[in-house]
Design a protein around this motif. Structure first.
Motif, PDB file in Angstrom:
ATOM      1  N   LYS A   1       0.829  -1.210   0.000  1.00  0.00           N
ATOM      2  CA  LYS A   1       0.000   0.000   0.000  1.00  0.00           C
ATOM      3  C   LYS A   1       0.868   1.266   0.000  1.00  0.00           C
ATOM      4  N   PRO A   2       1.844   1.359   0.930  1.00  0.00           N
ATOM      5  CA  PRO A   2       2.706   2.560   0.861  1.00  0.00           C
ATOM      6  C   PRO A   2       3.500   2.646  -0.439  1.00  0.00           C
ATOM      7  N   ALA A   3       3.870   1.496  -1.003  1.00  0.00           N
ATOM      8  CA  ALA A   3       4.617   1.529  -2.278  1.00  0.00           C
ATOM      9  C   ALA A   3       3.744   2.076  -3.392  1.00  0.00           C
ATOM     10  N   LEU A   4       2.481   1.663  -3.427  1.00  0.00           N
ATOM     11  CA  LEU A   4       1.543   2.178  -4.438  1.00  0.00           C
ATOM     12  C   LEU A   4       1.309   3.671  -4.241  1.00  0.00           C
ATOM     13  N   GLU A   5       1.164   4.073  -2.956  1.00  0.00           N
ATOM     14  CA  GLU A   5       0.920   5.496  -2.682  1.00  0.00           C
ATOM     15  C   GLU A   5       2.127   6.341  -3.072  1.00  0.00           C
ATOM     16  N   ARG A   6       3.319   5.808  -2.780  1.00  0.00           N
ATOM     17  CA  ARG A   6       4.537   6.548  -3.110  1.00  0.00           C
ATOM     18  C   ARG A   6       4.667   6.732  -4.623  1.00  0.00           C
ATOM     19  N   VAL A   7       4.486   5.629  -5.368  1.00  0.00           N
ATOM     20  CA  VAL A   7       4.660   5.719  -6.817  1.00  0.00           C
ATOM     21  C   VAL A   7       3.553   6.593  -7.429  1.00  0.00           C
ATOM     22  N   ALA A   8       2.349   6.522  -6.868  1.00  0.00           N
ATOM     23  CA  ALA A   8       1.256   7.351  -7.391  1.00  0.00           C
ATOM     24  C   ALA A   8       1.596   8.832  -7.241  1.00  0.00           C
ATOM     25  N   ALA A   9       2.151   9.191  -6.079  1.00  0.00           N
ATOM     26  CA  ALA A   9       2.520  10.593  -5.851  1.00  0.00           C
ATOM     27  C   ALA A   9       3.643  11.013  -6.806  1.00  0.00           C
ATOM     28  N   GLU A  10       4.598  10.104  -7.021  1.00  0.00           N
ATOM     29  CA  GLU A  10       5.717  10.429  -7.922  1.00  0.00           C
ATOM     30  C   GLU A  10       5.254  10.596  -9.367  1.00  0.00           C
ATOM     31  N   ILE A  11       4.327   9.728  -9.788  1.00  0.00           N
ATOM     32  CA  ILE A  11       3.810   9.822 -11.165  1.00  0.00           C
ATOM     33  C   ILE A  11       3.002  11.116 -11.323  1.00  0.00           C
ATOM     34  N   ASP A  12       2.174  11.428 -10.331  1.00  0.00           N
ATOM     35  CA  ASP A  12       1.418  12.685 -10.384  1.00  0.00           C
ATOM     36  C   ASP A  12       2.362  13.881 -10.502  1.00  0.00           C
ATOM     37  N   ARG A  13       3.431  13.838  -9.722  1.00  0.00           N
ATOM     38  CA  ARG A  13       4.387  14.942  -9.737  1.00  0.00           C
ATOM     39  C   ARG A  13       5.040  15.061 -11.123  1.00  0.00           C
ATOM     40  N   ASN A  14       5.425  13.913 -11.718  1.00  0.00           N
ATOM     41  CA  ASN A  14       6.017  13.927 -13.056  1.00  0.00           C
ATOM     42  C   ASN A  14       5.050  14.535 -14.081  1.00  0.00           C
ATOM     43  N   PHE A  15       3.797  14.099 -14.035  1.00  0.00           N
ATOM     44  CA  PHE A  15       2.813  14.639 -14.990  1.00  0.00           C
ATOM     45  C   PHE A  15       2.614  16.134 -14.771  1.00  0.00           C
ATOM     46  N   ASP A  16       2.581  16.539 -13.491  1.00  0.00           N
ATOM     47  CA  ASP A  16       2.392  17.954 -13.197  1.00  0.00           C
ATOM     48  C   ASP A  16       3.523  18.791 -13.809  1.00  0.00           C
ATOM     49  N   LEU A  17       4.756  18.299 -13.692  1.00  0.00           N
ATOM     50  CA  LEU A  17       5.900  19.022 -14.246  1.00  0.00           C
ATOM     51  C   LEU A  17       5.927  18.976 -15.767  1.00  0.00           C
ATOM     52  N   LEU A  18       5.470  17.852 -16.336  1.00  0.00           N
ATOM     53  CA  LEU A  18       5.535  17.673 -17.791  1.00  0.00           C
ATOM     54  C   LEU A  18       4.435  18.424 -18.527  1.00  0.00           C
ATOM     55  N   LEU A  19       3.362  18.758 -17.816  1.00  0.00           N
ATOM     56  CA  LEU A  19       2.188  19.323 -18.491  1.00  0.00           C
ATOM     57  C   LEU A  19       1.777  20.684 -17.929  1.00  0.00           C
ATOM     58  N   PRO A  20       2.700  21.661 -17.942  1.00  0.00           N
ATOM     59  CA  PRO A  20       2.277  23.005 -17.536  1.00  0.00           C
ATOM     60  C   PRO A  20       1.285  23.535 -18.577  1.00  0.00           C
ATOM     61  N   VAL A  21       0.228  24.207 -18.107  1.00  0.00           N
ATOM     62  CA  VAL A  21      -0.797  24.691 -19.043  1.00  0.00           C
ATOM     63  C   VAL A  21      -0.301  25.972 -19.714  1.00  0.00           C
ATOM     64  N   PRO A  22      -0.188  25.974 -21.043  1.00  0.00           N
ATOM     65  CA  PRO A  22       0.308  27.170 -21.744  1.00  0.00           C
ATOM     66  C   PRO A  22      -0.759  28.267 -21.781  1.00  0.00           C
ATOM     67  N   GLU A  23      -0.306  29.508 -21.804  1.00  0.00           N
ATOM     68  CA  GLU A  23      -1.265  30.617 -21.903  1.00  0.00           C
ATOM     69  C   GLU A  23      -1.536  30.932 -23.362  1.00  0.00           C
ATOM     70  N   ASP A  24      -2.116  29.999 -24.051  1.00  0.00           N
ATOM     71  CA  ASP A  24      -2.492  30.190 -25.453  1.00  0.00           C
ATOM     72  C   ASP A  24      -3.683  29.267 -25.731  1.00  0.00           C
ATOM     73  N   PRO A  25      -4.198  29.254 -26.962  1.00  0.00           N
ATOM     74  CA  PRO A  25      -5.422  28.471 -27.225  1.00  0.00           C
ATOM     75  C   PRO A  25      -5.261  26.951 -27.040  1.00  0.00           C
ATOM     76  N   ARG A  26      -4.038  26.504 -26.702  1.00  0.00           N
ATOM     77  CA  ARG A  26      -3.872  25.072 -26.435  1.00  0.00           C
ATOM     78  C   ARG A  26      -4.203  24.725 -24.981  1.00  0.00           C
ATOM     79  N   ALA A  27      -4.565  25.734 -24.176  1.00  0.00           N
ATOM     80  CA  ALA A  27      -4.789  25.514 -22.741  1.00  0.00           C
ATOM     81  C   ALA A  27      -5.795  24.380 -22.481  1.00  0.00           C
ATOM     82  N   ARG A  28      -6.890  24.388 -23.245  1.00  0.00           N
ATOM     83  CA  ARG A  28      -7.932  23.375 -23.048  1.00  0.00           C
ATOM     84  C   ARG A  28      -7.373  21.960 -23.267  1.00  0.00           C
ATOM     85  N   LEU A  29      -6.535  21.804 -24.284  1.00  0.00           N
ATOM     86  CA  LEU A  29      -5.903  20.501 -24.552  1.00  0.00           C
ATOM     87  C   LEU A  29      -5.082  20.035 -23.353  1.00  0.00           C
TER      88      LEU A  29
END
Lengths: 300, 300
Positions: free
Chosen positions: B10-38
């Motif tokens: 359970k802690p291993a799943l929680e740890r990896v879930a948090a790490e994956i969320d963090r990676n996606f958050d860093l990889l997908l900053p929302v641009p200030e242009d018409p691609r924001a919705r995407l």
């Protein structure tokens, strides 16, 4: 002067079209299992249609740097996989809702929507499988650079990002600089990769790459302006798909923003500029010059 | 014994879930242009949901071979990109037509269908961009092998091929061996790649790879049988999506072909067999053994 630069544009396009069709035919044998329908749909989308302008750009540019033609064709096939997948998804009812493409029924009409989604996804994956295969290029540095650049050119900061802007264009009125940016992403990024791929395989130094990028940027925009002009003035039978769609959707285009006459002048200026980027090359760049002119003179 | 093998599932799943969320958050900053919705749609699909079982498999297997955790996580994020894109497209009205996923509205419900198509396509491209980036692994041989194997596992001879078989299952009645083949492609291929990726990064010799492949094959099938059981017996609130869909569509599943009791026995046998493949590993493979058990014991 190399062989390909000596032949004219029309035979060069016909030759590359036949080679790309042959590659797809070999890559997509229909399996005797329930996946058959998927492969038939991929073949319907990929074989026997299209101008094959992107493959020609790859091959013509590779020819400048003496890149092996089989390698150039495999990379060209990968790019065409991406181009074709984007058309299959773009034609879906929830996107452009087009029934005809290249004079034939679109994939979701000939098959069904679900199969069209999966055929697009499958061609998308195939592009990267092709680039990663050692049969494409012996040097893994070259292959991985091709993969990275194609992923960038086709993803949310490239083609897919441009398509997302295109969706937004239905609700917002874009100005000229936003339309330009949209088109640079939607079609320009992949056209840019055609030249970039040749530069990667040809180990072209930075200065040469800058010139090729300039050429690609200019013909990409000229291509799109020509598309907008065809949408307004083209012959539906020659183009092979319904026209006047942008007008009906109220989307800002180069033609709606500039008017027909200024749009045509702009396209012509971009072609001259594209050709100027090739000035350091000699007669061997004749085919790339011919492609630049073809981009605005084509009737489909 | 390594750090991760000592901590529970359970802690291993929680740890990896948090790490994956963090990676996606860093990889997908929302641009200030018409691609924001995407980008908002990509974030909606990718962040804060799912069991993250595939990322855990990658990290647990990488840990066996002392692969750098940051590298393992980047590859795990790439695999999750593919998994998430397949869910976004699978949920579309023309495919499974699901309104809820992971307890939240699906992408085409929260946004719109066209954005869902493009968000899926964008996550698909992002997977390969991630793998090709030198930040993922210094060795281009490793990166290109990862790209090739992921493209195969997700394309028409892998996941997408399995999805196509799944479409055919609505019109044909498949026997047990065809349903097994369908699931080996649809979910098994990507689960197999999780272990294969660890083997590639860990430079694991052939014998070890064969064992990991056996483990992956067995938990992949056990996972699917458990899914079929959840579809029949699960709690909709816990699972986070509508159930009884296969039954309603008249599709052959492990449960419809074997019955509940034999399906449960089969899943349990596969878990034992998967764990047996790990016999040459010691306590450090504890987490992989725990994942095998979790696959059939989960309630979502």
């Amino acid at each position: 002067m190399s062989e390909i630069a000596q032949i004219g544009l029309k035979p060069a396009l016909e030759r590359v079209a036949a080679e790309i069709d042959r590659n797809f035919d070999l890559l997509l044998p229909v399996p005797e299992d329930p996946r058959a329908r998927l492969f038939h749909a991929m073949r319907h989308a990929a074989i026997g249609g299209g101008k094959r302008m992107r493959p020609l750009l790859v091959c013509a540019a590779c020819d400048l740097f003496n890149v092996d033609r089989a390698a150039a064709l495999r990379v060209a096939t990968a790019i065409e996989c991406i181009h074709v997948y984007s058309l299959v998804h773009d034609d879906l009812p929830c996107m452009d809702d087009d029934d005809m493409r290249r004079g034939r029924p679109t994939v979701h009409i000939q098959f069904d929507e679900a199969t069209a989604v999966l055929a697009g996804d499958s061609l998308h994956a195939l592009a990267f499988e092709l680039l990663a295969d050692e049969a494409t290029h012996a040097d893994p540095f070259v292959r991985i650079e091709l993969v990275r650049e194609l992923a960038r050119a086709s993803g949310p900061s490239g083609m897919a990002g441009g398509q997302a802007m295109d969706l937004a264009a239905e609700h917002e009125t874009f100005d000229l600089s936003t339309v330009t940016r949209l088109q640079q992403l939607k079609t320009g990024a992949l056209i840019g990769f055609c030249l970039e791929a040749a530069a990667i395989m040809g180990h072209v130094p930075a200065e040469g790459r800058t010139r090729l990028r300039g050429y690609a940027r200019d013909i990409g925009l000229a291509f799109q302006i020509a598309d907008d002009l065809l949408d307004v003035e083209g012959d539906e039978a020659a183009v092979g798909k319904p026209l006047h769609k942008d007008e009906a959707a109220g989307k800002a285009t180069f033609v709606s923003l500039l008017g027909v006459e200024r749009a045509r002048q702009q396209a012509s200026m971009l072609v001259d500029q594209a050709i100027a980027h090739l000035s350091s090359f000699g007669a061997e760049a004749g085919l790339l010059r011919a492609v630049a002119r073809y981009v605005v003179e084509r009737d489909r």
